[in-house]
Design a protein around this motif. Sequence first.
Motif, PDB file in Angstrom:
ATOM      1  N   ASN A 437       0.823  -1.215   0.000  1.00 45.04           N
ATOM      2  CA  ASN A 437       0.000   0.000   0.000  1.00 45.04           C
ATOM      3  C   ASN A 437       0.858   1.268   0.000  1.00 45.04           C
ATOM      4  O   ASN A 437       0.366   2.357  -0.232  1.00 45.04           O
ATOM      5  N   LYS A 438       2.170   1.118   0.262  1.00 44.63           N
ATOM      6  CA  LYS A 438       3.061   2.283   0.256  1.00 44.63           C
ATOM      7  C   LYS A 438       3.984   2.255  -0.969  1.00 44.63           C
ATOM      8  O   LYS A 438       4.024   3.209  -1.747  1.00 44.63           O
ATOM      9  N   ILE A 439       4.710   1.141  -1.143  1.00 47.17           N
ATOM     10  CA  ILE A 439       5.665   1.033  -2.251  1.00 47.17           C
ATOM     11  C   ILE A 439       5.654  -0.400  -2.792  1.00 47.17           C
ATOM     12  O   ILE A 439       5.615  -1.365  -2.013  1.00 47.17           O
ATOM     13  N   LEU A 440       5.707  -0.531  -4.113  1.00 42.39           N
ATOM     14  CA  LEU A 440       5.955  -1.824  -4.746  1.00 42.39           C
ATOM     15  C   LEU A 440       7.261  -1.725  -5.519  1.00 42.39           C
ATOM     16  O   LEU A 440       7.414  -0.860  -6.378  1.00 42.39           O
ATOM     17  N   VAL A 441       8.212  -2.593  -5.174  1.00 41.62           N
ATOM     18  CA  VAL A 441       9.464  -2.696  -5.921  1.00 41.62           C
ATOM     19  C   VAL A 441       9.313  -3.879  -6.865  1.00 41.62           C
ATOM     20  O   VAL A 441       9.249  -5.029  -6.422  1.00 41.62           O
ATOM     21  N   ALA A 442       9.216  -3.587  -8.157  1.00 44.12           N
ATOM     22  CA  ALA A 442       8.946  -4.627  -9.154  1.00 44.12           C
ATOM     23  C   ALA A 442      10.157  -4.778 -10.065  1.00 44.12           C
ATOM     24  O   ALA A 442      10.442  -3.903 -10.891  1.00 44.12           O
ATOM     25  N   ALA A 443      10.899  -5.876  -9.881  1.00 40.25           N
ATOM     26  CA  ALA A 443      12.085  -6.135 -10.690  1.00 40.25           C
ATOM     27  C   ALA A 443      11.708  -7.067 -11.845  1.00 40.25           C
ATOM     28  O   ALA A 443      11.381  -8.229 -11.627  1.00 40.25           O
ATOM     29  N   TYR A 444      11.724  -6.521 -13.045  1.00 40.69           N
ATOM     30  CA  TYR A 444      11.410  -7.286 -14.258  1.00 40.69           C
ATOM     31  C   TYR A 444      10.076  -8.034 -14.129  1.00 40.69           C
ATOM     32  O   TYR A 444      10.006  -9.247 -14.329  1.00 40.69           O
ATOM     33  N   PRO A 445       8.982  -7.345 -13.785  1.00 35.47           N
ATOM     34  CA  PRO A 445       7.721  -8.042 -13.510  1.00 35.47           C
ATOM     35  C   PRO A 445       7.119  -8.746 -14.708  1.00 35.47           C
ATOM     36  O   PRO A 445       6.336  -9.673 -14.547  1.00 35.47           O
ATOM     37  N   SER A 446       7.482  -8.314 -15.924  1.00 36.13           N
ATOM     38  CA  SER A 446       6.896  -8.947 -17.110  1.00 36.13           C
ATOM     39  C   SER A 446       7.800 -10.008 -17.715  1.00 36.13           C
ATOM     40  O   SER A 446       7.457 -10.602 -18.730  1.00 36.13           O
ATOM     41  N   ARG A 447       8.951 -10.269 -17.075  1.00 31.48           N
ATOM     42  CA  ARG A 447       9.886 -11.261 -17.615  1.00 31.48           C
ATOM     43  C   ARG A 447       9.226 -12.636 -17.659  1.00 31.48           C
ATOM     44  O   ARG A 447       8.692 -13.122 -16.670  1.00 31.48           O
ATOM     45  N   GLY A 448       9.269 -13.268 -18.823  1.00 26.37           N
ATOM     46  CA  GLY A 448       8.729 -14.615 -18.957  1.00 26.37           C
ATOM     47  C   GLY A 448       7.234 -14.686 -19.151  1.00 26.37           C
ATOM     48  O   GLY A 448       6.676 -15.778 -19.247  1.00 26.37           O
ATOM     49  N   LEU A 449       6.558 -13.521 -19.233  1.00 29.10           N
ATOM     50  CA  LEU A 449       5.117 -13.535 -19.436  1.00 29.10           C
ATOM     51  C   LEU A 449       4.782 -13.397 -20.912  1.00 29.10           C
ATOM     52  O   LEU A 449       5.527 -12.775 -21.672  1.00 29.10           O
ATOM     53  N   ASP A 450       3.643 -13.969 -21.314  1.00 38.58           N
ATOM     54  CA  ASP A 450       3.198 -13.804 -22.695  1.00 38.58           C
ATOM     55  C   ASP A 450       2.589 -12.418 -22.873  1.00 38.58           C
ATOM     56  O   ASP A 450       2.362 -11.681 -21.910  1.00 38.58           O
ATOM     57  N   VAL A 451       2.309 -12.072 -24.135  1.00 37.93           N
ATOM     58  CA  VAL A 451       1.900 -10.708 -24.450  1.00 37.93           C
ATOM     59  C   VAL A 451       0.613 -10.309 -23.727  1.00 37.93           C
ATOM     60  O   VAL A 451       0.478  -9.171 -23.262  1.00 37.93           O
TER      61      VAL A 451
END
Length: 527
Positions: A437-451
Amino acid sequence: MTEHPEKYVAPPGTAPLVQLKGIAKYFPGVIANEDVDLDVMPGEIHALLGENGAGKSTLMNILTGIYQPDGGEIIIEGYGREFASPQQAIAAGIGMVHQHFKLVNAFTVAENIHLGWKETPRRASAAILEARTAALASKFNLQVRPAARITELSTGEQQRVEILRVLAREAKVLILDEPTAVLTPAEARELFKALREFVSTGNAVIFISHKLDEVLEISDRISILRGGRKIATEFASDCTPAKLARMMVGRDIVLADMRGRPEGAAPISEKPVMSLKNVIALKDSGDKALHGISLDVRAGEILGIAGVAGNGQRELSQILTGTRSISSGEIRIDGEKVTRANAAEFVDRGIGHIPEDRLHSGLAPGLSITVNAVMREYRKPPVTVGGIYKPGAAGTLAREIASVAEVAIPDFGMPIRNLSGGNQQRLVARREMRVANKILVAAYPSRGLDVGAINTMLRYIVELRNAGAGIVLISEELEELLNLSDRIAVLYEGSIMGVVQNDNVDIEEIGLMMGGKGHAGGAAHGR
């Protein structure tokens, strides 16, 4: 422009290097593969596309002897084969680089390259193995550090070791599962050059990727799986990204600029919710990873972090989430100085983390899907009440998270490692967004996902921003950063080279900063 080697032309009547006929594989409640046919010809780069969970990895695990098919047959160069183990597949010339690495963390790069290889000298010093590894790295244009231990490497560097290990064994058929996910564009070009040289002598590559542009660039033919079945095989020259996306997901996909804020979205806060000031952090090896980083994260904004893999992204994401200590400098959350790294305390403060290596950093692979799904809320009601764990409540929460993440799960008691990589990623993301609810640290969140899944994932992140959270988005995909970020900071060798506002950004300038050239505007302080 890279010169392409002369195209291999198979003599008339040449059998495919690989033929899969009517392959079927079933898991409890799941059709992983059913009646799948696939031909891979000598000299061909054959791409395999499909949504997460479409059956691509299962099909390749069957070809490489990890799984046994429940139906169908495998034909290699015209002869029927059964592979009871990966060793038998390797002996038949089938090599695979997996999406999740198979490296021995305690060993050096050189030791991993030579482990179990018949050409490894019987008595060789570390120096000899390292020299042999350096020669291989030079031959295949894949930069590695032969003497470094695997634990000292970034995800991108580990991926290069995996690719080099398989290329060194000169398999006739090379299977690559998301090989460019952690490579820079320049590294990807070098890999493509190596692959074209590999197939120019009559070898073949099976190339699994979600990056449609690169599939069209590198492949000769493309096979699409959906729901465990093959939908089509097409010549790459007859395809477009839109056509491939439509065949993969069964509908049109529209990717849009997501920086626009709807009415009612939270504004960007004037004061930062988190600040780093002159932060120095060390790698596991004891060397400096971050050199005097100063950076502000504000509520209601997406701060993009651009940079080539291995330049301190992992350590930055870890200090932002309390999983790594700093050696000097200071971190403040809501103006209050943080005195020590404590992941549980950071979660309690509303900071979530989608790590770059989801299987080993974000999940406990051998534990159940339920336990992994509720991990961040394990100590709280309704999962734990009065110090007593409530399995029923945990199961209900796990099903709720999976439903929102759009992950179909037949058995919540099975180990989470049995899920496809993309489904693991979606589950981790939704779990972390619940606490962020304060911060999201997203490292390569779309890596390996389809379109389709990428589009869904990025919309989730935007919704979290609109609700007032600050987002730190670490990515090597510049297009992704440009489509989402309010500001973009560029990381090079552990230093912030500059921070640019994403309203009139110069791509060339960002590229120069990624290569170590400072920001002309003097914003290297990172505010």
